[in-house]
Every structure is written in C-alpha cells, then in structure tokens.
Write an enzyme that holds these catalytic residues in place. Structure first.
Site: not given
Ligand code: 4NP
Length: 147
Positions: A7, A13, A117
């Site tokens: 992800c 995720r 997300d």
């Molecule tokens: P992930 O969610 O891609 O599902 O781990 C996110 C975690 C951090 C960030 C964005 C999405 N961020 O902008 O730091």
C-alpha cells in the site's frame, strides 16, 4: 509461494492484508510466505498504525510486531505475487518494473476494485478489515488452484 502486500504507507492496509493472510496460511498449514511494503518511505521501521493494530486485535490477529518497509525493485525477484491495494500503488509499483515478468506479478488485491485508504477516516478500519479478510480467503483458494 511468496506474496507481497503493498500500500502507500505500509502502516494500515498492507499490514492488515499481511497479518490476515499470514494467519490463514498458518491455519491451513500452507508453506507460503507473506510480507508487506509501502510505496512511500515516511513510515519505514514503524509499527502499524494503532487503529490498524486495534481492529486486527479485535478479530484475533496480532500485527503489532510488523515494521514498515519501503518497496524496492529487488522485491520483484523475491516475490511471486505482488498485491497492491489501489490504483496509485499499481502505477507506482509498475513504474519500477524492469520487464514483462516483473509486471505480470503485480495485481490489484481486489481484482477490479480498490481498498480505500483508512488513514484519514477512523470509520473505515472495520469495513477495510472485513473486505481484506474476505479477499484473503479467496486469494488462498485462487492461488492454491493455480500453483
Ligand atoms: P496505508 O495508509 O497506505 O494503508 O498504510 C496510509 C498511511 C500513511 C499515509 C497515507 C496512507 N501518510 O500519508 O502518511
């Protein structure tokens, strides 16, 4: 079979997909490996988001020991299948592919849909857990049949 879940941050995720599939693999006594990574590098070395840890714990999956990693081109050689959570992840991972063989390993985890997300929406953690859990069961069936 070596599977990589990808992800953006590798803290919401893909750690859920990693932990849930790992548990199902163990339950089925399959000799597969599952790991995860993020296309972004902001959270390298961090544990999953506390909300992801909490929702997994609620359903009996412990993801607290995971640490975020950044996707590297070398991973194309290490894994047989690379599942990405959304279309941006798909673009970002495919951009690092060297050849057709690399590209063929990259698939949207949800076949024709994306895992939303949950990072900026606390209410999404439960539905995201459910959709990943359901798909992990299907992935085991699908990959077992084709390998
Ligand atoms: P992930 O969610 O891609 O599902 O781990 C996110 C975690 C951090 C960030 C964005 C999405 N961020 O902008 O730091």
């Amino acid at each position: 079979m070596k599977i990589l879940m990808v992800c953006l941050g590798n803290i919401c995720r893909s750690p859920l997909a990693h932990g849930i599939l790992k548990q199902k693999i163990k339950d089925k006594q399959l000799n597969w490996v599952v790991e995860s990574a993020g296309t972004g590098d902001w959270h390298i070395g961090e544990a999953p988001d506390r909300r992801a840890i909490a929702i997994a714990k609620k359903y009996g999956v412990d993801i607290s020991g995971q640490r975020a990693r950044h996707f590297r081109p070398a991973f194309f050689n290490e894994y047989d299948l690379i599942f990405v959570m959304d279309r941006q992840n798909f673009e970002d991972v495919c951009a690092l592919a060297e050849d057709k063989n690399d590209l063929e390993k990259v698939q949207l985890f949800l076949d024709n849909d994306v895992v939303p997300d949950p990072y900026f929406d606390d209410n999404l953690f439960d539905p995201v857990f459910q959709m990943i859990d359901k798909r992990c069961t299907e992935v085991i069936e699908k990959v077992s049949l084709s390998s």
